[in-house]
Design an enzyme around this catalytic site. Structure first.
Site, PDB file in Angstrom:
ATOM      1  N   GLU A   1      -0.581   0.866   1.279  1.00  0.00           N
ATOM      2  CA  GLU A   1       0.149   0.591   0.034  1.00  0.00           C
ATOM      3  C   GLU A   1      -0.500   1.119  -1.237  1.00  0.00           C
ATOM      4  O   GLU A   1      -0.176   0.675  -2.332  1.00  0.00           O
ATOM      5  CB  GLU A   1       0.419  -0.913  -0.119  1.00  0.00           C
ATOM      6  CG  GLU A   1       1.762  -1.314   0.442  1.00  0.00           C
ATOM      7  CD  GLU A   1       1.692  -1.832   1.874  1.00  0.00           C
ATOM      8  OE1 GLU A   1       2.545  -2.637   2.238  1.00  0.00           O
ATOM      9  OE2 GLU A   1       0.792  -1.428   2.647  1.00  0.00           O
TER      10      GLU A   1
ATOM     11  N   TYR B   1      -3.812   1.022  -2.107  1.00  0.00           N
ATOM     12  CA  TYR B   1      -5.041   0.385  -2.548  1.00  0.00           C
ATOM     13  C   TYR B   1      -6.250   1.288  -2.263  1.00  0.00           C
ATOM     14  O   TYR B   1      -6.088   2.428  -1.827  1.00  0.00           O
ATOM     15  CB  TYR B   1      -5.180  -0.989  -1.896  1.00  0.00           C
ATOM     16  CG  TYR B   1      -4.142  -1.984  -2.373  1.00  0.00           C
ATOM     17  CD1 TYR B   1      -4.142  -2.430  -3.695  1.00  0.00           C
ATOM     18  CD2 TYR B   1      -3.151  -2.470  -1.516  1.00  0.00           C
ATOM     19  CE1 TYR B   1      -3.188  -3.341  -4.148  1.00  0.00           C
ATOM     20  CE2 TYR B   1      -2.200  -3.377  -1.961  1.00  0.00           C
ATOM     21  CZ  TYR B   1      -2.219  -3.805  -3.274  1.00  0.00           C
ATOM     22  OH  TYR B   1      -1.278  -4.690  -3.726  1.00  0.00           O
TER      23      TYR B   1
ATOM     24  N   ARG C   1      -4.873  -2.249   8.390  1.00  0.00           N
ATOM     25  CA  ARG C   1      -3.519  -1.927   7.947  1.00  0.00           C
ATOM     26  C   ARG C   1      -3.512  -0.522   7.357  1.00  0.00           C
ATOM     27  O   ARG C   1      -4.164  -0.255   6.351  1.00  0.00           O
ATOM     28  CB  ARG C   1      -3.006  -2.935   6.920  1.00  0.00           C
ATOM     29  CG  ARG C   1      -1.534  -2.679   6.591  1.00  0.00           C
ATOM     30  CD  ARG C   1      -0.866  -3.862   5.957  1.00  0.00           C
ATOM     31  NE  ARG C   1       0.572  -3.610   5.840  1.00  0.00           N
ATOM     32  CZ  ARG C   1       1.438  -4.464   5.331  1.00  0.00           C
ATOM     33  NH1 ARG C   1       1.020  -5.643   4.896  1.00  0.00           N
ATOM     34  NH2 ARG C   1       2.716  -4.170   5.258  1.00  0.00           N
TER      35      ARG C   1
ATOM     36  N   HIS D   1       2.698   1.254  -3.836  1.00  0.00           N
ATOM     37  CA  HIS D   1       3.395   0.450  -4.839  1.00  0.00           C
ATOM     38  C   HIS D   1       4.015   1.315  -5.933  1.00  0.00           C
ATOM     39  O   HIS D   1       4.938   0.870  -6.617  1.00  0.00           O
ATOM     40  CB  HIS D   1       2.438  -0.571  -5.457  1.00  0.00           C
ATOM     41  CG  HIS D   1       2.067  -1.680  -4.523  1.00  0.00           C
ATOM     42  ND1 HIS D   1       2.994  -2.345  -3.756  1.00  0.00           N
ATOM     43  CD2 HIS D   1       0.868  -2.243  -4.213  1.00  0.00           C
ATOM     44  CE1 HIS D   1       2.390  -3.270  -3.019  1.00  0.00           C
ATOM     45  NE2 HIS D   1       1.103  -3.217  -3.280  1.00  0.00           N
TER      46      HIS D   1
ATOM     47  N   GLN E   1      12.859 -13.086  -5.939  1.00  0.00           N
ATOM     48  CA  GLN E   1      12.933 -13.815  -7.198  1.00  0.00           C
ATOM     49  C   GLN E   1      11.888 -14.915  -7.341  1.00  0.00           C
ATOM     50  O   GLN E   1      11.398 -15.170  -8.436  1.00  0.00           O
ATOM     51  CB  GLN E   1      14.329 -14.409  -7.379  1.00  0.00           C
ATOM     52  CG  GLN E   1      15.395 -13.380  -7.716  1.00  0.00           C
ATOM     53  CD  GLN E   1      16.768 -14.000  -7.861  1.00  0.00           C
ATOM     54  OE1 GLN E   1      17.685 -13.722  -7.100  1.00  0.00           O
ATOM     55  NE2 GLN E   1      16.919 -14.848  -8.846  1.00  0.00           N
TER      56      GLN E   1
END
Length: 678
Positions: A169, A171, A219, A257, A344
Site C-alpha cells: 500500500e 508504506y 504483506r 494509498h 463512513q
C-alpha cells in the site's frame, strides 16, 4: 439460511508454519484510533475478543510502527519498547482466552507519516502528504531493519502469535521496492535485486530474532496501481525472496494509498482483485492470501475453491459482524450483517482522529457500550416507520424480549437505503435491509407492511412506548414553476416511478444529488459488478505486464444515456459533503461522464424551456427534459403532536428527528441505543 457445509474450502484447516489455523479466514488489519486513548487497549481487547469468539482463524491488528520515524502521527501506535509489549498483554490474553490467534502488524509509514519528520528511501514527497521525507542514510536503513526485528521480538514478548510485516500500500517497505520512490544509487537502490534487500533483510532478521515459533506474515503489494510500481514478474521475484527469507504467509495488498483507482470502495466488485494473488500462489510454497472487497462467504469460498489463493483476508466485514465465520459455519447465512463498503464510520472516522466503528453495526469497537441486556419488564412497543432508524430500534428491542410491532406505510422496508440500493455500487444496501427483515422475524417482531399508522390506532393498540421513525420527505424548493411536469423528486427518479428525459438538471449537489447523477449517467454500466469491465473501466492490466499493473491508456470518456447538469446554490468546490475516503471516486465518475457542475446558482424559474438560473450576475437557461429535486429533506412529524396530546410515551429518532445532512450512521446508532435503553 445456508447449509452448514456450504463453504468447505473456506472452513478447512491450514498449516501456517508454527501452527495450524482452524479455517482460511484472516481478519485483516485495520487502524482503529484507539491506541492513544486511556482505555483504548482495553476496548481493543474486547473488540478482538469478540472476533476471536466469532471463529476467525487469525486476527491481524492495526499497524504499529517499529520506531518513532515510522509512526503515522497517531500517539502510541508503536511497538518499540518493553513497556509497549507489556501494554499489549491485555489484548493478547483476551484473544487467547477466547481460543483465537492474533498477530501484530508492524508498519513503518515512511513518506506517508503525517508528523514533521517523515523519512523514506528517497526524498520524494507523496502526493497525499504536504511534507517531503528525508532520505534515510545507509546507517539509518540498517537501524530501521533492526527496529523491525526488535518489534517482531517485542510482539512475541507481548503475547502475540506473530507479526505481519507491512510491505504493501505504499508504506516504507514498498517505497524501497518500487522505482517510483527509490532513486538511490547505493546497495539499497537501482536494480530490483538491490531494492528488495530492505524487505528480505527485515524478514530474515525478524525470523532470527523472534525464533521459529513466531508466525511471520508478509504483506506484499501484488498490484501497485501506480506508475513506477512493480511488474508481475517483479512481484513473483520478490515473493520467492520473501519466502526464502523466512516468511510463513504472503498476504496480498492492492494499490497504494495515492493510486487513483478505487480498491475497497462501493464501486469495486466483490473479490475484484483476487486474480492478482494467483501468480504469487503459483510461484511459492507458503500460503498466499487474497484481499480487498471480499465481503461475503460466497466470494471467499470461490476464491479458495478456484485456486486463486489459499486464504482470504476480510477486514471491514468483521466490523459489520464479528460472528461472520461462526455464522457461515453453522449455516446461518441470513444472520450475517454484511459490510456495505461505505467507509463512513471506519476509515472516514480514522482520518479525522475519531475512533473507528461501523455504520451497520455501531457496537463495533464499542462493545462495552452496546452490550444487550434482557428486558427486566418486557414492554409492548410500536415502531412507526421501517427505515434504518426504525429497523435498528425494532430489532434491538425485540432481541431484548420486548413485544415489537413495526408499522411501515409502504410496500418495502429500508427507507432511504431502499432508494440508495438503485445507485451503481450500492446494491449491497438491499442485503442490509434483508438482514434486518430476517432477524426481526427471528426475534418475534410483528411487521405490518402497507400500514400507515395514525394516532387513534396507536392509542387503541395499548402500546407502552411508541418509537416514531417516520423518516423524511423530499424538500420542494420555492422556485416559480416547480410544479411543472418536467420536475420530479429523487425517489421518483431512482425508483423509475417517473420517466427521466435525455437532458437532466439536478438541483442540489449533496450526497443524494451525486447519487442521482451517477445513477443517471451510469445506467446500464456493469463495471461495478463485473471484474473484467471494472479493470477496463479503470485501466488495470490483468496480466500486470508493465509497471504497477496499469494499461497506460487514458480511460475513455463515457457516453452516458443522460446529459446531466448538477447545480447548487452555495459557492465553493463540489463534493465537500461526500465521504472523506470515497468522495473522490464519485467526483471522478461525474467528470468522466461529462456532468457539468454549476455552483453559486440562483434558481429563477422553471418552464417549458428548462431551468432558468442566474450565475455570476448573468441569466442562463439550462435546457432540461427532466429536473430532479435533490434539495434536501424535511422531517415527517405529522404524528408527533397528536401522540403527545394523547399522552403516549413517544421517542422520535432518525430523519423524523433531524433531516439535515441525512445520515444513516446516526439513524442506526440512535435506533440501536434507544432499543437498548427501553
Amino acid at each position: 439460511m445456508s447449509s452448514p457445509n456450504a463453504y468447505p474450502c473456506l472452513l478447512s484447516p491450514i498449516d501456517v508454519g508454527p501452527f495450524t489455523l482452524p479455517n482460511r479466514v484472516i481478519m485483516g488489519s485495520m487502524h482503529t484510533g484507539l491506541e492513544g486513548d486511556a482505555d483504548g487497549l482495553s476496548r481493543l481487547a474486547e473488540f478482538y475478543r469478540a472476533r476471536a469468539e466469532g471463529g476467525v482463524g487469525l486476527i491481524i491488528t492495526g499497524g504499529h510502527s517499529p520506531n518513532r520515524d515510522g509512526n503515522l502521527g497517531i500517539p502510541r501506535e508503536e511497538m518499540a519498547t518493553a513497556e509497549d509489549a507489556a501494554r499489549h498483554r491485555v489484548i493478547t490474553s483476551a484473544v487467547h482466552d477466547a481460543g483465537g490467534r492474533i498477530a501484530l502488524q508492524v508498519l513503518h509509514a515512511g513518506r506517508y507519516s503525517y508528523h514533521d519528520h517523515p523519512v523514506s528511501a528517497s526524498p520524494i514527497r507523496a502526493p497525499i502528504n504536504k511534507t517531503a521525507p528525508r532520505e534515510l542514510t545507509d546507517a539509518e536503513v540498517e537501524a530501521t531493519i533492526d527496529d523491525f526485528a526488535t518489534a517482531t521480538a517485542l510482539a512475541r514478548d507481548g503475547g502475540y502469535d506473530g507479526v505481519e510485516l507491512m510491505g504493501s500500500e505504499g508504506y516504507l517497505i514498498t517505497q524501497f521496492l518500487a522505482s517510483r520512490t527509490n532513486h538511490r544509487e547505493d546497495e539499497w537502490g537501482g536494480p530490483l535485486e538491490n531494492r528488495m534487500r530492505f524487505a528480505t533483510e527485515i524478514v530474515r532478521r525478524s525470523r532470527a530474532k523472534a525464533g521459529d515459533d513466531c508466525l511471520i506474515v508478509f504483506r506484499l503489494s501484488v498490484l501497485d496501481l501506480v506508475e513506477g510500481g512493480l511488474s508481475g514478474d517483479d512481484i513473483v521475484t520478490v515473493s520467492k525472496a520473501i519466502e526464502a527469507a523466512g516468511a510463513n504467509i504472503l498476504n496480498s495488498g492492492i494499490g497504494w494509498h495515492e493510486a487513483r483507482i478505487p480498491t475497497i470502495a462501493q464501486p469495486v466488485p466483490g473479490a475484484a482483485f483476487a486474480w492478482a494473488a494467483k501468480p504469487v500462489k503459483d510461484a511459492v510454497g507458503i500460503p498466499v492470501v487474497a484481499s480487498n472487497r471480499i465481503h461475503t462467504p460466497e466470494d471467499a469460498e470461490k476464491v479458495i475453491a478456484g485456486g486463486m489463493a489459499d486464504m482470504v483476508s476480510m477486514a471491514r466485514p468483521f466490523l459489520a459482524d464479528p460472528d461472520i465465520v461462526r455464522k457461515a459455519a453453522s449455516g446461518d447465512r441470513d444472520g450475517i450483517n454484511l459490510c456495505i463498503a461505505c467507509n463512513q464510520a471506519c476509515l472516514d472516522h480514522y482520518f479525522v482522529g475519531a475512533a473507528v466503528t461501523c455504520l451497520v453495526n455501531p457496537a463495533a469497537a464499542r462493545e462495552g457500550e452496546f452490550t444487550p441486556v434482557p428486558a427486566t419488564i418486557p414492554k409492548k412497543i410500536a415502531v412507526v416507520g421501517g427505515g434504518m432508524a426504525g429497523l435498528s430500534a425494532a430489532l434491538t428491542a425485540a432481541r431484548r424480549g420486548h413485544a415489537v410491532t413495526l408499522f411501515e406505510a409502504g410496500a418495502e422496508l429500508g427507507g432511504q437505503f431502499n432508494l440508495a440500493k438503485h445507485v451503481p455500487g450500492k446494491a449491497v444496501f438491499a442485503d442490509t435491509i434483508a438482514y434486518f427483515r430476517s432477524n426481526l422475524d427471528r426475534a418475534g417482531a410483528v411487521i405490518k407492511m402497507n400500514s400507515p399508522a395514525d394516532a387513534e390506532m396507536l392509542k387503541a393498540g395499548g402500546f407502552d412506548d411508541i418509537i416514531l421513525a417516520t423518516g423524511v420527505a423530499p424538500r420542494v424548493p420555492d422556485i416559480p414553476g416547480v410544479d411543472h411536469p418536467s420536475v420530479i423528486t429523487y425517489p421518483e427518479a431512482l425508483t423509475g416511478a417517473k420517466p427521466v428525459g435525455e437532458r437532466v438538471a439536478v438541483i442540489g449537489a449533496g450526497g443524494i444529488g451525486y447519487d442521482v447523477s451517477l445513477f443517471l449517467v451510469e445506467a446500464g454500466s456493469r463495471h461495478h459488478v463485473d471484474i473484467a469491465e471494472f479493470n477496463a473501466h479503470w485501466g488495470i492490466d490483468s496480466s500486470i505486464a508493465g509497471e504497477g499493473g496499469l494499461t497506460g491508456e487514458k480511460p475513455k470518456r463515457e457516453t452516458p444515456p443522460h446529459k446531466v447538469t448538477l447545480l447548487k446554490r452555495s459557492e465553493g468546490p463540489f463534493g465537500r459533503s461526500l465521504g472523506r475516503t470515497t468522495g473522490w471516486v464519485h467526483r471522478i465518475g461525474l467528470q468522466r461522464n461529462g456532468v457539468e457542475t454549476l455552483a453559486g446558482v440562483s434558481y429563477d424559474r422553471i418552464d417549458d424551456d428548462g431551468l432558468h438560473i442566474t450565475l455570476g450576475g448573468e441569466s442562463r437557461v439550462i435546457p432540461a427534459d427532466t429536473i430532479v429535486l435533490c434539495a434536501g429533506q424535511d422531517s415527517r412529524t405529522d404524528l408527533v403532536q397528536p401522540l403527545l396530546d394523547a399522552g403516549i410515551k413517544l421517542h422520535v429518532i432518525g430523519g423524523a428527528k433531524l433531516a439535515a445532512e441525512l445520515d444513516a450512521k446516526r439513524a442506526i446508532e440512535e435506533g440501536t441505543r434507544l432499543g437498548l435503553s427501553l
